[in-house]
Design an enzyme around this catalytic site. Structure first.
Site, PDB file in Angstrom:
ATOM      1  N   GLY A 216      -5.324  34.565   1.461  1.00 21.41           N
ATOM      2  CA  GLY A 216      -5.456  33.360   2.274  1.00 21.41           C
ATOM      3  C   GLY A 216      -4.185  32.947   2.970  1.00 21.41           C
ATOM      4  NE  ARG A 217      -0.337  30.694  -0.955  1.00 24.90           N
ATOM      5  CZ  ARG A 217       0.374  29.878  -1.701  1.00 24.90           C
ATOM      6  NH1 ARG A 217       1.164  29.004  -1.128  1.00 24.90           N
ATOM      7  NH2 ARG A 217       0.301  29.926  -3.017  1.00 24.90           N
ATOM      8  N   GLY A 250      -2.719  28.353   5.029  1.00 22.47           N
ATOM      9  CA  GLY A 250      -2.055  29.647   5.070  1.00 22.47           C
ATOM     10  C   GLY A 250      -0.549  29.596   4.954  1.00 22.47           C
ATOM     11  NE  ARG A 307       3.095  38.316  -2.705  1.00 27.69           N
ATOM     12  CZ  ARG A 307       2.003  37.943  -3.372  1.00 27.69           C
ATOM     13  NH1 ARG A 307       2.125  37.248  -4.494  1.00 27.69           N
ATOM     14  NH2 ARG A 307       0.796  38.268  -2.940  1.00 27.69           N
ATOM     15  NE  ARG A 314      -4.604  41.292  -5.201  1.00 25.39           N
ATOM     16  CZ  ARG A 314      -3.882  40.176  -5.153  1.00 25.39           C
ATOM     17  NH1 ARG A 314      -4.422  39.024  -5.470  1.00 25.39           N
ATOM     18  NH2 ARG A 314      -2.635  40.218  -4.776  1.00 25.39           N
ATOM     19  CG  ASP A 398      -8.108  35.728  -7.893  1.00 32.59           C
ATOM     20  OD1 ASP A 398      -8.695  35.300  -8.901  1.00 32.59           O
ATOM     21  OD2 ASP A 398      -7.326  35.038  -7.218  1.00 32.59           O
ATOM     22  CG  ASN A 399      -4.086  35.358  -9.459  1.00 35.99           C
ATOM     23  OD1 ASN A 399      -4.107  35.663  -8.272  1.00 35.99           O
ATOM     24  ND2 ASN A 399      -4.186  34.112  -9.876  1.00 35.99           N
ATOM     25  CG  ASP A 408      -1.161  36.808  -6.712  1.00 37.96           C
ATOM     26  OD1 ASP A 408      -0.417  37.141  -5.779  1.00 37.96           O
ATOM     27  OD2 ASP A 408      -2.370  37.070  -6.730  1.00 37.96           O
TER      28      ASP A 408
END
Length: 646
Positions: A216-217, A250, A307, A314, A398-399, A408
């Site tokens: 999302g961002r 975002g 990053r 994931r 999702d992490n 994350d």
């Protein structure tokens, strides 16, 4: 019994209690504390109930394989432009990177940004969205959407960077001195040859299926290959909206960006698998956030972190495709084949004949072998977290990286006073699903969701799923026993001794990091009187009652007896213990001090913390304050407890 309501157990067995009907109830016993987790039953993913025939290869969408730079849609405010470089150059002056060596002494054989060796296999080989960019929407039949950064930038500034991470990329450190560096790594100007995209994934959040989530961002600029043949993805977090932004903007604020930048590097130097962080850039614009979700939003400085990881895939990257149509379900195998090819290449040696005749034994089905490796990597990762007292505050599917990386960094925390119920996330407080003691169980729960996805895609059987999941518990205990033994300087694992130590630490709220570090100073001689036995740990016990002193003395007698039985010289044992018991960890209050200064445009503490955390196991003269116990103010909201808002 609720989550974390019971911790200590004499059992070191790892068993999975399954029920034929939902909800599923887990009772995990990892060595020293019983972990009771009652997450909601796994959600049956819609449209993924029928078994399919293995062997379908989803045809990749048309991908642009050229290195042509896509149009830049990032907006530069009118009072600043890439051509106005002098001010940006001035913003870099006086800043220190991770290493104090002047960049002029570094060999010039390293790469310039224009010389990055891009590959873009993710975009080239996986199905992509038929639309580029665009509004928030459900993205079907695709692993990604091409999208360019769109964050508003006014006079961006490079405030900190990691020379260590730059080495992974073969990046010449002198590139950090470039006048346009902050523009490039805020997303205002695209790197030459990059092909930015946002990844599509879903996930279970706090045990409930959340549907499509996605980047999302975070916008991945692409993959580069270094001179060792290693593949590294560069990703800008906070670079603007994507089709997966939902109701968000975002963007990212400075406080969360500082935490992610510092902890990514701190975890690396603690020798814990993690995504990395190349640099931290401020945008010069404000972002509105309601930090405590209490109806009091305020403006905060905006920032972008670059990053770096070999892959940002994931568990949720696979789940989303099993949750949709038959066509999407078939993407699961395509994506698994992709990740095996590039990140688990040794598994490709398993022949197609072996796959066709897969049995319950390992070494036949490469998809089972992949699940086993993901389970093992996850087990090792979480055992290492437990070893240093790290708690991931949002351990949703999702992490959780399929490469076994810490990924994350939203709410996170290292234990100060030892409390197995500790959670760094205010959102997690009611049920403490992700508290420190529950993390090993949650790792297994998340892996069950991956196994379910592979079963729905007809890549593994139910029996093979059990094999993969059982390996998680076995590998966790192997790593945990070895690590905890080394933390106490023991040759052999002594469950009872470690159990009693952790019980004492929890009862007296002893600082986790400082206690283990102090135990390295214990002498194994048998002539010490009772009061002298506690001298090595006097600094961490603080005020202790007569009864509690006796409990610690009794434990110390058992410990020193064990040391004498093993016969390792005290100096040798201390050196080994110091190599696994850090003196410095990234405590939340240290982050907050750096954030408070940075929000006043003083980034010296950010860079100082980066330098200290580079050598967490070494005594650093003059840096003793970074190893102190947290002050009283450290326990105010927003320091020891954080929400997901950033």
């Amino acid at each position: 019994m609720g989550a974390c309501s019971s911790y200590w157990s004499a059992s070191s067995s790892v068993t999975l209690l399954r029920h034929s009907q939902a909800p599923i109830f887990f009772l995990r016993r990892f060595g020293h504390y019983s972990i009771h987790v009652r997450p909601p039953s796994p959600v049956t993913l819609p449209g993924a109930s029928a078994r399919r025939t293995r062997g379908f290869s989803f045809p990749p969408m048309r991908a642009t394989q050229s290195q042509t730079q896509p149009p830049n849609t990032a907006r530069i405010m009118q009072n600043e432009s890439p051509d106005n470089q002098q001010q940006a150059q001035a913003s870099c002056n006086g800043l220190s990177g991770e290493v104090g060596t002047p960049t002029s002494t570094v060999k010039s054989t390293l790469s310039k940004l224009e010389e990055i060796n891009w590959d873009h296999s993710f975009v080239r080989e996986l199905p992509g969205d038929t639309r580029e960019g665009g509004p928030v929407r459900q993205v079907l039949h695709a692993c990604y959407t091409k999208v360019s950064p769109s964050v508003e930038v006014t006079n961006p500034k490079l405030v900190s960077w990691s020379d260590s991470c730059a080495e992974l990329l073969d990046l010449d450190p002198s590139e950090f001195d470039r006048a346009d560096f902050a523009f490039l790594f805020s997303g205002a100007t695209l790197l030459k040859g990059s092909l930015p995209y946002a990844q599509c994934y879903g996930g279970h959040q706090f045990g409930y299926w959340a549907g499509q989530l996605g980047d999302g961002r975070a916008i991945t600029l692409g993959e580069l290959l270094n001179t060792k043949g290693e593949r590294w993805e560069l990703q800008l977090k906070g670079a603007g909206k994507t089709p997966y932004s939902r109701s968000a903007d975002g963007r990212a604020v400075l406080r969360s960006s500082i935490r992610e930048f510092l902890c990514s590097e701190a975890m690396h130097f603690l020798r814990i698998p993690t995504t990395r962080a190349l640099c931290l850039v401020t945008t010069g614009n404000s972002v509105v956030r309601d930090m405590f979700y209490d109806g009091n939003p305020k403006e905060e400085p905006g920032a972008v972190v670059c990053r770096v990881a070999q892959s940002f895939l994931r568990i949720g990257s696979f789940q989303i495709h099993a949750a949709r149509t038959k066509e999407d379900l078939m993407i699961v195998q395509t994506l698994v084949d992709y990740v095996i090819h590039y990140h688990f290449p040794h598994l490709n040696r398993i022949s197609e004949a072996d796959e066709a005749n897969s049995s319950t034994s390992s070494g036949k089905n490469k998809y089972l072998e992949w699940l086993i490796e993901v389970a093992e990597r996850t087990a090792v990762l979480i055992a290492k977290w437990q070893g240093v007292g790290f708690t991931h505050g949002v351990l949703n599917t999702d992490n959780m990286s399929v490469l076994g990386l810490t990924i994350d960094y939203g709410p996170f925390g290292f234990l100060d006073a030892f409390d197995p119920k500790y959670t760094p996330n205010t959102t997690d407080l009611p049920g403490r699903r992700y508290c420190f003691a529950n993390q090993p169980d949650i790792g297994l729960w998340n892996l069950m969701q991956l196994a379910t996805t592979l079963k729905e895609a007809n890549l593994i059987s139910e029996e093979e799923s059990e094999i993969g999941l059982n390996r998680y518990g076995e590998r966790f205990m192997e790593e945990y026993k070895q690590l905890m033994s080394r933390k106490l300087g023991l040759k052999e694992y002594n469950r009872d001794l470690i159990n009693k130590l952790l019980s004492n630490m929890a009862f007296d709220k002893v600082d986790y990091t400082n206690c283990f570090r102090a135990l390295g100073n214990v002498k194994s001689s048998s002539d010490a009187v009772d009061e002298d036995l506690l001298k090595p740990i006097k600094g961490v016990l603080l005020e202790t009652s007569k009864e509690r002193k006796k409990a610690w003395i009794d434990w110390m007698k058992l410990y020193t007896q064990q040391l004498r039985n093993e016969g390792l010289p005290d100096d040798v044992r201390k050196a080994d213990m110091d190599s696994v018991n850090p003196k410095y960890i990234l405590r939340n209050y240290l982050c907050q001090m750096a954030i408070d200064a940075a929000e006043q445009a003083d980034f010296s503490e950010v860079n100082q913390l980066l330098r200290v955390m580079k050598n967490p196991y070494s005594d650093q003269p003059g840096m003793e304050k970074y190893a102190r116990l947290p002050p009283a103010w450290a326990y105010r909201p927003g320091v020891c407890m954080l929400s997901c808002s950033s």
